[in-house]
Scaffold this motif. Sequence first.
Motif, PDB file in Angstrom:
ATOM      1  N   LEU A   1     -75.438 -29.734  53.138  1.00 15.37           N
ATOM      2  CA  LEU A   1     -74.859 -30.869  53.552  1.00 15.37           C
ATOM      3  C   LEU A   1     -74.739 -32.092  52.506  1.00 15.37           C
ATOM      4  N   ILE A   2     -75.704 -32.369  51.689  1.00 15.28           N
ATOM      5  CA  ILE A   2     -75.507 -33.069  50.754  1.00 15.28           C
ATOM      6  C   ILE A   2     -74.460 -32.751  49.693  1.00 15.28           C
ATOM      7  N   ALA A   3     -74.408 -31.552  49.189  1.00 14.12           N
ATOM      8  CA  ALA A   3     -73.604 -31.242  48.244  1.00 14.12           C
ATOM      9  C   ALA A   3     -72.290 -31.343  48.727  1.00 14.12           C
ATOM     10  N   GLY A   4     -71.841 -31.055  49.971  1.00 14.75           N
ATOM     11  CA  GLY A   4     -70.590 -31.190  50.422  1.00 14.75           C
ATOM     12  C   GLY A   4     -70.181 -32.780  50.618  1.00 14.75           C
ATOM     13  N   PHE A   5     -71.420 -33.396  51.006  1.00 17.66           N
ATOM     14  CA  PHE A   5     -71.047 -35.090  51.330  1.00 17.66           C
ATOM     15  C   PHE A   5     -70.880 -35.541  49.877  1.00 17.66           C
ATOM     16  N   TYR A   6     -71.416 -35.208  48.643  1.00 18.89           N
ATOM     17  CA  TYR A   6     -71.280 -35.867  47.434  1.00 18.89           C
ATOM     18  C   TYR A   6     -69.762 -35.707  46.957  1.00 18.89           C
TER      19      TYR A   6
ATOM     20  N   MET B   1     -68.757 -38.066  38.084  1.00 16.87           N
ATOM     21  CA  MET B   1     -69.519 -37.832  39.456  1.00 16.87           C
ATOM     22  C   MET B   1     -69.146 -36.454  39.935  1.00 16.87           C
ATOM     23  N   ARG B   2     -67.913 -36.335  40.099  1.00 13.58           N
ATOM     24  CA  ARG B   2     -67.167 -35.111  40.773  1.00 13.58           C
ATOM     25  C   ARG B   2     -67.552 -34.088  39.681  1.00 13.58           C
ATOM     26  N   GLN B   3     -67.207 -34.060  38.418  1.00 13.91           N
ATOM     27  CA  GLN B   3     -67.638 -32.845  37.605  1.00 13.91           C
ATOM     28  C   GLN B   3     -68.988 -32.433  37.769  1.00 13.91           C
TER      29      GLN B   3
ATOM     30  N   HIS C   1     -74.089 -20.536  48.589  1.00 10.30           N
ATOM     31  CA  HIS C   1     -73.943 -21.444  49.913  1.00 10.30           C
ATOM     32  C   HIS C   1     -73.489 -22.886  49.277  1.00 10.30           C
ATOM     33  N   LEU C   2     -74.012 -23.252  47.965  1.00 12.24           N
ATOM     34  CA  LEU C   2     -73.650 -24.672  47.518  1.00 12.24           C
ATOM     35  C   LEU C   2     -72.340 -24.539  46.762  1.00 12.24           C
ATOM     36  N   GLU C   3     -72.012 -23.315  46.407  1.00 14.76           N
ATOM     37  CA  GLU C   3     -70.479 -23.118  45.829  1.00 14.76           C
ATOM     38  C   GLU C   3     -69.603 -23.426  46.886  1.00 14.76           C
ATOM     39  N   LYS C   4     -69.840 -22.773  47.974  1.00 15.57           N
ATOM     40  CA  LYS C   4     -69.052 -22.849  49.140  1.00 15.57           C
ATOM     41  C   LYS C   4     -68.715 -24.497  49.479  1.00 15.57           C
ATOM     42  N   ALA C   5     -69.923 -25.017  49.497  1.00 19.06           N
ATOM     43  CA  ALA C   5     -70.048 -26.526  50.065  1.00 19.06           C
ATOM     44  C   ALA C   5     -69.256 -27.514  48.990  1.00 19.06           C
ATOM     45  N   VAL C   6     -69.444 -27.225  47.761  1.00 17.97           N
ATOM     46  CA  VAL C   6     -68.534 -28.084  46.850  1.00 17.97           C
ATOM     47  C   VAL C   6     -67.283 -27.740  46.850  1.00 17.97           C
ATOM     48  N   ASN C   7     -66.866 -26.669  46.942  1.00 16.17           N
ATOM     49  CA  ASN C   7     -65.388 -26.189  46.904  1.00 16.17           C
ATOM     50  C   ASN C   7     -64.715 -26.571  48.187  1.00 16.17           C
ATOM     51  N   THR C   8     -65.317 -26.805  49.305  1.00 18.86           N
ATOM     52  CA  THR C   8     -64.966 -26.970  50.592  1.00 18.86           C
ATOM     53  C   THR C   8     -64.788 -28.540  50.890  1.00 18.86           C
TER      54      THR C   8
END
Length: 341
Positions: free
Chosen positions: A309-314, A6-8, A183-190
Amino acid sequence: MTASLMRQETLEIPAAAERLLSQGYDRITRAADALRSHDPRFFTSIARGSSDHVASYFKYASELMSGVPVASVGPSVASVYHRPLSLNGGASLAISQSGKSPDIIEMTRASKAGGALTLALINTGDAPLAQVCDHPLNLLAGPENSVAATKSFVNSAIAALLLLAHWREDHDLLNALHNLPVHLEKAVNTGWPGVAEALVDQTSLFTLGRGPGWAISNEAALKFKEVCQIHAESYSSAEVLHGPVSLVGDGFPVIAFAARDAAETHVAGIADQIAGLGGRVFVTSPLARKAQIIDVPRTGHMLTDPLVLIAGFYVMIERLAVLRGFNPDQPRHLKKVTETI
């Protein structure tokens, strides 16, 4: 310790989005041309689970950007009750990561027979669902092996928005979508630092949103149940005060999903109001005064903000599952492909 699937797969979201935006263009533009020629007066959506939350997202996007209403239809009308629907003048959007569920397939077939232009979002090009619709659109998310949908959810929403943007020739939305992977890259890395730790001992909570953000709230509530075994209920921020707020006591957790749109002030205000009642409230808006602010990237468009938002939430929810001692890849009682009749 090996990272979960899931994380990958969550960390693959930016690349999956870029792949869809660069390689899925031709099929989506052809489908958009067909929509323009068909000129639908309404849409129906056919989906279950996370895919149904994408359908809700598309509903708000279509109604806000095109004025064309979208209504969900129950697959059982065709698959169990075998009743026809009159859909002349309409279009139908089926969403299914696997494209295999018999009830989704049967309702799509019935929609086409009822006069609708039929489209489907699927993650496997040769899935059975692709054989019964006019325009199958491959999500190009790549293999997704964790039970919980992540990158397939985000790519489904992007594909739906791309379809809408090309159909309506909305260049602002198209530009926002093509800039979205950054922006998705920033979200999943943060991720959402500290939120998982704050929720680790909880057994029940609310998620909130408004408009497109409510569709994202629905997806978040499902993930709490799926991978963390936390009872979560999603409410529109306009509805939560009409009864559910009675459950809020000292420390009761609430997560409010706010994008930079016309509803942001309202969502942030409700978050503050619930915080004032004793709830432990997190909100993705800098406008809050009492609720705890989750710092998130903004994309410059009201319809792409919620996907960040949902990308960071995951990222957060996978960490929360691990902290609670669960394997996020194998939620109990669940399997990757659920085939309902």
